[in-house]
Design an enzyme around this catalytic site. Structure first.
Site, PDB file in Angstrom:
ATOM      1  N   ALA A  74     -30.254 -67.378 -39.049  1.00 47.50           N
ATOM      2  CA  ALA A  74     -29.317 -68.230 -39.779  1.00 47.50           C
ATOM      3  C   ALA A  74     -28.257 -67.428 -40.534  1.00 47.50           C
ATOM      4  CB  ALA A  74     -30.074 -69.145 -40.737  1.00 47.50           C
ATOM      5  N   GLN A 182     -33.699 -74.482 -43.520  1.00 50.10           N
ATOM      6  CA  GLN A 182     -34.935 -75.020 -44.102  1.00 50.10           C
ATOM      7  C   GLN A 182     -35.262 -76.417 -43.592  1.00 50.10           C
ATOM      8  OE1 GLN A 182     -37.100 -73.512 -46.078  1.00 50.10           O
ATOM      9  NE2 GLN A 182     -35.955 -71.681 -46.625  1.00 50.10           N
ATOM     10  N   HIS A 204     -37.762 -68.686 -37.684  1.00 43.19           N
ATOM     11  CA  HIS A 204     -38.910 -68.181 -38.464  1.00 43.19           C
ATOM     12  C   HIS A 204     -39.260 -69.014 -39.692  1.00 43.19           C
ATOM     13  CE1 HIS A 204     -37.173 -65.947 -42.004  1.00 43.19           C
ATOM     14  NE2 HIS A 204     -36.077 -65.991 -41.266  1.00 43.19           N
ATOM     15  N   CYS A 329     -34.914 -60.894 -57.126  1.00 45.15           N
ATOM     16  CA  CYS A 329     -34.983 -59.534 -57.675  1.00 45.15           C
ATOM     17  C   CYS A 329     -34.032 -58.624 -56.924  1.00 45.15           C
ATOM     18  CB  CYS A 329     -36.388 -58.971 -57.525  1.00 45.15           C
ATOM     19  SG  CYS A 329     -37.634 -60.015 -58.273  1.00 45.15           S
TER      20      CYS A 329
HETATM   21  C1  LIG Z   1     -33.939 -68.207 -44.548  1.00 45.52           C
HETATM   22  C2  LIG Z   1     -32.621 -68.795 -44.771  1.00 45.52           C
HETATM   23  C3  LIG Z   1     -31.465 -68.183 -44.276  1.00 45.52           C
HETATM   24  C4  LIG Z   1     -31.506 -66.864 -43.545  1.00 45.52           C
HETATM   25  O1  LIG Z   1     -32.039 -67.028 -42.263  1.00 45.52           O
HETATM   26  P1  LIG Z   1     -32.385 -65.761 -41.363  1.00 45.52           P
HETATM   27  O2  LIG Z   1     -32.740 -66.360 -40.053  1.00 45.52           O
HETATM   28  O3  LIG Z   1     -33.524 -65.090 -42.040  1.00 45.52           O
HETATM   29  O4  LIG Z   1     -31.176 -64.907 -41.296  1.00 45.52           O
HETATM   30  C5  LIG Z   1     -30.257 -68.808 -44.494  1.00 45.52           C
HETATM   31  N1  LIG Z   1     -30.175 -69.954 -45.160  1.00 45.52           N
HETATM   32  C6  LIG Z   1     -31.265 -70.577 -45.660  1.00 45.52           C
HETATM   33  C7  LIG Z   1     -31.109 -71.867 -46.369  1.00 45.52           C
HETATM   34  C8  LIG Z   1     -32.512 -70.011 -45.488  1.00 45.52           C
HETATM   35  O5  LIG Z   1     -33.577 -70.627 -45.983  1.00 45.52           O
END
Ligand SMILES: *Cc1c(COP(=O)(O)O)cnc(C)c1O
Length: 388
Positions: A74, A182, A204, A329
Site C-alpha cells: 500500500a 485496513q 499483509h 516511536c
Molecule cells: C499498513 C498500511 C499501509 C502500508 O502498507 P504496506 O503494504 O505495508 O506498504 C498504508 N496505509 C495504511 C492505512 C496501512 O494500514
C-alpha cells in the site's frame, strides 16, 4: 519454550493464513516461470495464475482486472496514486486535499508534492475521528485535482463515509483516492457505488503475504490518467514495471478470496470479541475509547488510560500481549500519535494509549486473559504512580 505473547497487533500486520501459504508454495519452486515469458509453459502457467488472482482482487472491489496494478504494497500504491496523478494532471491544477489522520504513506507524498509547489489542504477530523463533509465542501477549489481519504484508520479503526466523499468529488470532476489497506476484506468496498477513482490495497493486513499490494486505477469512464513512477520492462500496462512476484500475487488472491467468503461472519465475531474486551476494560476508572464507538473496524479497539505512564504500561504488558501504543516511536524520541492529536486527545493521554487489533485467530479465552492482565497491570501502575 515459554508461551509467546497473545498477538493483538493486526493493524501492523497479520500472520499468513496456512490455507494461503499452501496455495503459494508451488509458485516458488515448481511454477517459477516469469509471467511475461510468452514462449513456453512456465510462463503460461504463471501468467494464468496471476490472471486468476487479479480477477479475484478486482471482483472484491467491483473493479475490472485491467484496473488492477500490482505493487509492493500500500505504501507504493499510495505513492503511485498521489505522485502519479499530480504529475499527470498538474497542468489542470495544483491543489490537493487530504486528512490529518491519514497514514504517513499518504501524508509524506503530499508533503513531498507541497515541496514541489503543489498546494495542500489538510482536513481536520471531529473528536470521533470522522471528517466533516462541510469542511471538505469548503476546501474544494477550481484547481483541485485530487482528494485522498482513507477507508479505515490504522490506529482508531474509524471508517470514513467513502460513498458520500466519492459523490462530492465525482460531481466536481475531482479524482478521489482512498487508502483501503485496513479495510480490504473487513468491510464491503465497491469502487462503482462509492465513486472511487484510485484505491490502495495490501495483502499483509488480510492474512496474506508481505511485499504485495495493488493500486486500482479507474479505466472505465471517467478514465484516470496516471504517470508511472517506476520505469522499465513495461509490466502492468507500463504503469508499474518490474517482474511480477507470482507467489505473492497468488497469495494475495487466495487471502482476498478467503477473507471475502468469511467477511460477514468474521465481522460479527470480531465485533463481539472487541466489545467483550471494551466491556471489561471500561470497568476501570478514567479510561476512554478513542474514535467513533460503532463506525469503526470490527477488530479495532483504541483506548487512553489516565494516571499511568505509557512506556511503563507497554513494558509491563509485553510478556503477555503484543499490542501497540498510540504513539509512533522514532529512533531518537517517542512522539504522541498524530492521529490521537488530531482527535484532540491531550498529550499525556495520547502517550498512555493502547491499540488492540484483533485477528481471525483470537479466541474468547485470549480476550478475557488480555483484559484481566491489562486491568491488573493498570491498577498496579496507578498505585505506584500515586505513591511516588
Ligand atoms: C499498513 C498500511 C499501509 C502500508 O502498507 P504496506 O503494504 O505495508 O506498504 C498504508 N496505509 C495504511 C492505512 C496501512 O494500514
Amino acid at each position: 519454550m515459554s508461551a509467546r505473547p497473545i498477538y493483538l497487533d493486526c493493524h501492523a500486520t497479520t500472520p499468513v493464513d496456512k490455507r494461503v501459504l499452501e496455495v503459494m508454495i508451488p509458485y516458488f519452486t515448481e511454477h517459477f516461470g516469469n509471467p511475461a515469458s510468452v514462449n513456453h509453459l512456465y510462463g503460461w502457467e504463471t501468467e494464468a495464475a496471476v490472471k486468476q488472482a487479479r480477477q479475484i482482487i478486482a471482483d472484491a472491489i467491483n473493479a475490472t482486472p485491467t484496473e488492477i496494478i500490482f505493487t509492493s504494497g500500500a505504501t507504493e500504491a499510495n505513492n503511485l496514486a498521489i505522485k502519479g496523478v499530480a504529475e499527470a494532471y498538474f497542468s489542470q491544477g495544483r491543489h490537493l486535499i487530504t486528512v490529518a489522520t491519514e497514514h504517513h504513506a499518504v501524508l509524506d507524498p503530499y508533503d513531498y508534492l507541497q515541496g514541489l509547489g503543489f498546494d495542500v489542504t489538510l482536513l481536520s477530523v471531529q473528536p470521533d475521528g470522522l471528517i466533516d463533509l462541510t469542511e471538505l465542501e469548503e476546501a474544494f477549489r477550481p484547481d483541485t485535482i485530487l482528494v485522498s481519504v482513507m477507508a479505515a484508520n490504522n490506529e482508531i479503526g474509524v471508517l470514513q463515509p467513502l460513498a458520500k466523499i466519492g459523490k462530492m468529488c465525482r460531481d466536481r470532476h475531482i479524482l478521489f483516492h482512498t487508502d483501503a489497506a485496513q479495510a480490504l476484506g473487513k468491510i464491503p468496498l465497491d469502487v462503482e457505488e462509492m465513486n472511487i477513482d484510485l484505491m490502495s490495497l495490501t495483502a499483509h493486513k488480510v492474512y496474506g503475504p508481505k511485499g504485495i499490494g495493488c493500486l486500482y486505477v479507474r479505466r472505465r469512464q471517467p478514465r484516470v490518467k496516471i504517470a508511472p513512477q517506476i520505469h522499465g520492462g513495461g509490466q502492468e500496462r507500463g504503469i508499474r514495471s518490474g517482474t511480477l512476484y507470482t507467489p505473492q500475487i497468488v497469495g494475495f488472491g487466495a487471502a482476498v478470496k478467503l477473507a471475502l467468503s468469511e467477511m460477514a461472519r468474521e465481522a460479527q465475531r470480531l465485533t463481539k470479541l472487541r466489545d467483550r474486551l471494551w466491556n471489561q476494560l471500561s470497568t476501570l476508572d478514567d479510561i476512554r475509547l478513542n474514535g467513533h464507538p460503532t463506525q469503526r473496524l470490527p477488530g479495532n479497539l483504541n483506548v487512553s488510560i489516565a494516571g499511568v505512564d505509557g512506556q511503563a504500561l507497554l513494558l509491563a504488558l509485553q510478556p503477555t500481549m503484543a499490542v501497540s501504543s498510540g504513539s509512533a516511536c522514532t529512533s531518537t524520541r517517542i512522539e504522541p500519535s498524530h492521529v490521537l492529536k488530531a482527535l484532540g486527545v491531550p498529550e499525556n493521554l495520547a502517550y498512555a494509549s493502547l491499540r488492540f487489533g484483533l485477528s481471525r485467530f483470537n479466541t474468547e479465552a485470549e480476550i478475557d486473559q488480555v483484559a484481566q492482565e491489562a486491568i491488573a497491570t493498570i491498577k498496579v501502575l496507578r498505585r505506584v504512580q500515586y505513591t511516588r
